[in-house]
Every structure is written in C-alpha cells, then in structure tokens.
Scaffold this motif. Structure first.
Motif, PDB file in Angstrom:
ATOM      1  N   ALA A   1       0.810  -1.218   0.000  1.00  0.00           N
ATOM      2  CA  ALA A   1       0.000   0.000   0.000  1.00  0.00           C
ATOM      3  C   ALA A   1       0.842   1.267   0.000  1.00  0.00           C
ATOM      4  O   ALA A   1       0.450   2.274  -0.603  1.00  0.00           O
ATOM      5  CB  ALA A   1      -0.937  -0.007   1.210  1.00  0.00           C
ATOM      6  N   ASN A   2       2.013   1.245   0.648  1.00  0.00           N
ATOM      7  CA  ASN A   2       2.724   2.494   0.921  1.00  0.00           C
ATOM      8  C   ASN A   2       4.090   2.620   0.273  1.00  0.00           C
ATOM      9  O   ASN A   2       4.739   3.659   0.434  1.00  0.00           O
ATOM     10  CB  ASN A   2       2.882   2.656   2.439  1.00  0.00           C
ATOM     11  CG  ASN A   2       1.555   2.814   3.142  1.00  0.00           C
ATOM     12  OD1 ASN A   2       0.932   3.875   3.104  1.00  0.00           O
ATOM     13  ND2 ASN A   2       1.099   1.751   3.802  1.00  0.00           N
ATOM     14  N   ALA A   3       4.547   1.610  -0.460  1.00  0.00           N
ATOM     15  CA  ALA A   3       5.902   1.644  -1.000  1.00  0.00           C
ATOM     16  C   ALA A   3       6.134   2.857  -1.902  1.00  0.00           C
ATOM     17  O   ALA A   3       7.166   3.518  -1.817  1.00  0.00           O
ATOM     18  CB  ALA A   3       6.196   0.353  -1.766  1.00  0.00           C
ATOM     19  N   GLU A   4       5.175   3.175  -2.761  1.00  0.00           N
ATOM     20  CA  GLU A   4       5.375   4.270  -3.708  1.00  0.00           C
ATOM     21  C   GLU A   4       5.465   5.619  -3.003  1.00  0.00           C
ATOM     22  O   GLU A   4       6.341   6.430  -3.308  1.00  0.00           O
ATOM     23  CB  GLU A   4       4.263   4.273  -4.743  1.00  0.00           C
ATOM     24  CG  GLU A   4       4.347   3.113  -5.728  1.00  0.00           C
ATOM     25  CD  GLU A   4       3.381   3.267  -6.888  1.00  0.00           C
ATOM     26  OE1 GLU A   4       2.727   4.334  -6.974  1.00  0.00           O
ATOM     27  OE2 GLU A   4       3.275   2.337  -7.702  1.00  0.00           O
ATOM     28  N   GLN A   5       4.553   5.869  -2.045  1.00  0.00           N
ATOM     29  CA  GLN A   5       4.612   7.175  -1.403  1.00  0.00           C
ATOM     30  C   GLN A   5       5.800   7.258  -0.444  1.00  0.00           C
ATOM     31  O   GLN A   5       6.397   8.332  -0.297  1.00  0.00           O
ATOM     32  CB  GLN A   5       3.301   7.510  -0.692  1.00  0.00           C
ATOM     33  CG  GLN A   5       2.891   6.640   0.454  1.00  0.00           C
ATOM     34  CD  GLN A   5       1.508   7.065   0.984  1.00  0.00           C
ATOM     35  OE1 GLN A   5       0.785   7.846   0.353  1.00  0.00           O
ATOM     36  NE2 GLN A   5       1.154   6.550   2.151  1.00  0.00           N
ATOM     37  N   LEU A   6       6.211   6.150   0.153  1.00  0.00           N
ATOM     38  CA  LEU A   6       7.427   6.157   0.965  1.00  0.00           C
ATOM     39  C   LEU A   6       8.627   6.485   0.087  1.00  0.00           C
ATOM     40  O   LEU A   6       9.503   7.274   0.474  1.00  0.00           O
ATOM     41  CB  LEU A   6       7.624   4.801   1.638  1.00  0.00           C
ATOM     42  CG  LEU A   6       6.686   4.458   2.804  1.00  0.00           C
ATOM     43  CD1 LEU A   6       6.876   2.999   3.223  1.00  0.00           C
ATOM     44  CD2 LEU A   6       6.912   5.378   3.988  1.00  0.00           C
ATOM     45  N   SER A   7       8.660   5.906  -1.097  1.00  0.00           N
ATOM     46  CA  SER A   7       9.746   6.166  -2.033  1.00  0.00           C
ATOM     47  C   SER A   7       9.808   7.647  -2.399  1.00  0.00           C
ATOM     48  O   SER A   7      10.882   8.254  -2.432  1.00  0.00           O
ATOM     49  CB  SER A   7       9.549   5.324  -3.296  1.00  0.00           C
ATOM     50  OG  SER A   7      10.520   5.637  -4.266  1.00  0.00           O
ATOM     51  N   LYS A   8       8.663   8.227  -2.625  1.00  0.00           N
ATOM     52  CA  LYS A   8       8.627   9.639  -3.017  1.00  0.00           C
ATOM     53  C   LYS A   8       9.067  10.539  -1.872  1.00  0.00           C
ATOM     54  O   LYS A   8       9.851  11.478  -2.064  1.00  0.00           O
ATOM     55  CB  LYS A   8       7.224  10.018  -3.475  1.00  0.00           C
ATOM     56  CG  LYS A   8       7.141  11.464  -3.983  1.00  0.00           C
ATOM     57  CD  LYS A   8       5.781  11.790  -4.541  1.00  0.00           C
ATOM     58  CE  LYS A   8       5.756  13.203  -5.119  1.00  0.00           C
ATOM     59  NZ  LYS A   8       4.433  13.565  -5.665  1.00  0.00           N
ATOM     60  N   TRP A   9       8.552  10.270  -0.672  1.00  0.00           N
ATOM     61  CA  TRP A   9       8.929  11.104   0.478  1.00  0.00           C
ATOM     62  C   TRP A   9      10.431  11.075   0.725  1.00  0.00           C
ATOM     63  O   TRP A   9      11.044  12.104   0.996  1.00  0.00           O
ATOM     64  CB  TRP A   9       8.183  10.642   1.732  1.00  0.00           C
ATOM     65  CG  TRP A   9       6.709  10.839   1.657  1.00  0.00           C
ATOM     66  CD1 TRP A   9       6.013  11.666   0.822  1.00  0.00           C
ATOM     67  CD2 TRP A   9       5.721  10.175   2.453  1.00  0.00           C
ATOM     68  NE1 TRP A   9       4.666  11.560   1.040  1.00  0.00           N
ATOM     69  CE2 TRP A   9       4.455  10.650   2.043  1.00  0.00           C
ATOM     70  CE3 TRP A   9       5.783   9.213   3.463  1.00  0.00           C
ATOM     71  CZ2 TRP A   9       3.273  10.209   2.620  1.00  0.00           C
ATOM     72  CZ3 TRP A   9       4.596   8.774   4.046  1.00  0.00           C
ATOM     73  CH2 TRP A   9       3.352   9.271   3.620  1.00  0.00           C
TER      74      TRP A   9
END
Length: 319
Positions: A145-153
C-alpha cells in the motif's frame, strides 16, 4: 662289564639354562609388546581428544564469529534507506507531497495583513520507522500500500525511512527459521549494497512465502538479492549463504521485544510496528491515504512545536 647310569649333569644344566634364557627372552618381548600397545592406546586416546577439542573449538569459534558479526550499516538495529528506488516512479502522484515545511503549510491558514509572529525554522524530515518480519502478512500489506509514497517522500527529503528486520515468526516455517534467515539476508544487502536495500526489502515482502511453508532457501535469497542489481553479488551471496547475520537478527529481535529505542517504554509485540516521529501508527496497514494523513498530522504537530517564532516589527500609522 659295568653299566654306568650316572646322568651327565653339566649337559643337563646347560640345557635347562638355555630353556630358562629363552623363556625370559619371550617374556621380555611380550612385556615390550604390552608396553607398546598401551602407549599406542594412550597416544590414540590423546589424538582423539585433541581432534575432538579442535572440532569443538572450531565450532565454538565459528558460532562466536557469527554471534560477533554486526552489520556495520545498522543504527540501533535498523537500516536507513539511502536510495528508495527500484520499485516505483518517484514522480507518481501521492497523497502527501513535499518536504516537512510543505506538509505543514497545507494546514496553515493564509496570513492576514496584520503582522504576527512567523516561524522561521524548518522542521526536520519526518522520521518513519518500520519493524518488519518478512513472513508477516500485514507487513506485506503495508509495503504494497505504501511503498510508492514512501519512495517519493524519501526521494524528496520529506521523510527519513528506517526498516528494522526482526524475526517474530521464526517458528512458522517448518523448522527452517525463514524469518530469521530473511532478516539476516536483509542485513547482508544493507551492509554490502545499501543502495539496493529498499528494493530487496520490497522484494522479500511482495514475494513473501506463505506462513507455515519452508520459505526460501539461502541460495534463493541470494538469487533474489542478486536480482536487485547489487554491485558486489559475490560478497552478498557469501554473506547470505553463510548466515553471517542470523545471530545478530535473533539478538536484535530480542532487544526490540524488551524495548524500542527512542520511545517511552514501548516494546515490539507484533509486526509491522510503524512509528512516525515516535508515535505508533494504529490505522489500517493497507490504506495508504489513512497512513498519509497520519504522517501529515504528526509532522504538522512536530513543525509547530519545534518552529521558533520570530516577531516582526509592528507598523505604525501616522496620525
């Protein structure tokens, strides 16, 4: 004619002496043979003991070597993500964007013309820590669920992301100790190829084996690490297949169960355990919007509590 029956005493005595001497020689040879056999038995026993002691010493030294092996990349048993690449496009639209100041600014009202104290200090990137067991289904849900937004942050310096590999489910792999071996494998990649740790961590979770299965072999874990493009595949493979950091992973798990660093007495009870600026996330693990809102709220609170107000001069009106 006389018949002399007197025995020939000198000849008889000589014969007896020869027999006695021969018997003594045989006895002496038997005695020497017994002594030699005893010496050989003692020497053999000493050799067996020495070999056994050497084997025990080697086993203990090998075990102590693994126990003493600490991943140099670890900080409080966690690995800071230095490159959050290899799993998503960091330009993809996310629920929360920007650095800590921008996150806080979303909740900041438009200033009025009246001069008021304004914060001039920028808060540090939000601190996100994830304690993960690679056999935990909820850890997999959180990563999906969160890998992409963690990557961006991380790419935008809006967050500092640290993963803590632990082995809470070691007994759930038919005796192969998969959780422990996977955590050790993650430490190997973090140590020898830190720029690929995030990708390998993602791979372990996304392609997670079922609970109560054997999990992956050490050779397969090494193949998965190599598939992420590690720069030194031989060192990574040897580290994983030798289980260099499995003892450390066990010790790190025990430490986390006793207490988590930089928390007010909180201990690890389940995985994943996600902390944002030290505050536990208790929402849905598979809802990226809920997690993003939680991060925004915590980070906004941190921003306002750490910003230093600098008063500006109040303009005077000519009378």
């Amino acid at each position: 004619m006389s018949n002399d029956q007197t025995p020939n005493l000198p000849a008889e005595n000589a014969r007896r002496e020869a027999v006695r001497e021969k018997a003594q020689q045989v006895k002496a040879r038997q005695t020497r043979a017994r002594i030699v056999r005893r010496v050989l038995v003692v020497v053999g026993a000493i050799a067996v003991v020495a070999v056994g002691a050497a084997g025990v010493t080697y086993a203990l030294s090998s075990r102590d070597g693994r126990s003493a092996a600490l991943p140099r990349a670890a900080s409080d048993d966690g690995f800071v993500v230095t490159a959050a690449t290899g799993i998503a496009d960091p330009r993809a639209d996310q629920t929360v964007d920007g650095n800590a100041s921008a996150l806080a600014a979303e909740a900041t009202p438009t200033p009025t013309p009246t001069p008021t104290p304004e914060p001039t200090t920028t808060a540090a990137p939000v601190d996100i820590r994830v304690y993960v067991d690679y056999l935990s289904s909820e850890a997999r849900e959180f990563q999906l669920a969160n890998a992409e937004q963690l990557s961006k942050w991380v790419s935008q310096d809006a967050a500092s992301l640290t993963y803590y590999p632990v082995a809470m489910l070691t007994s759930k792999s038919n005796g192969t100790k998969y959780s422990l071996r996977a955590a050790g494998a993650a430490a190997c990649v973090a140590t020898h190829a830190s720029d690929k740790f995030f990708a390998f961590n993602h791979e372990l979770l996304i392609n997670q084996p079922p609970v109560d299965s054997d999990g992956y072999s050490d050779e397969k874990l090494a193949d998965m690490a190599q598939g992420t493009g590690v720069s030194d595949p031989d060192a990574v493979r040897q580290c994983i297949e030798d289980q260099t950091y499995t003892a450390w992973a066990k010790a790190a798990t025990d430490r986390a169960i006793k207490g988590l660093p930089d928390t007010k007495g909180q201990a690890l009870t389940a995985t994943p355990t996600v902390l944002v600026n030290g505050t536990p996330y208790v929402g849905r693990m598979d809802d990226p919007k809920e997690f993003a809102q939680f991060v925004l709220t915590v980070d906004s609170n941190a921003y306002y509590s750490t910003a230093t107000p600098t008063p500006t001069p109040t303009p005077t009106t000519a009378g």
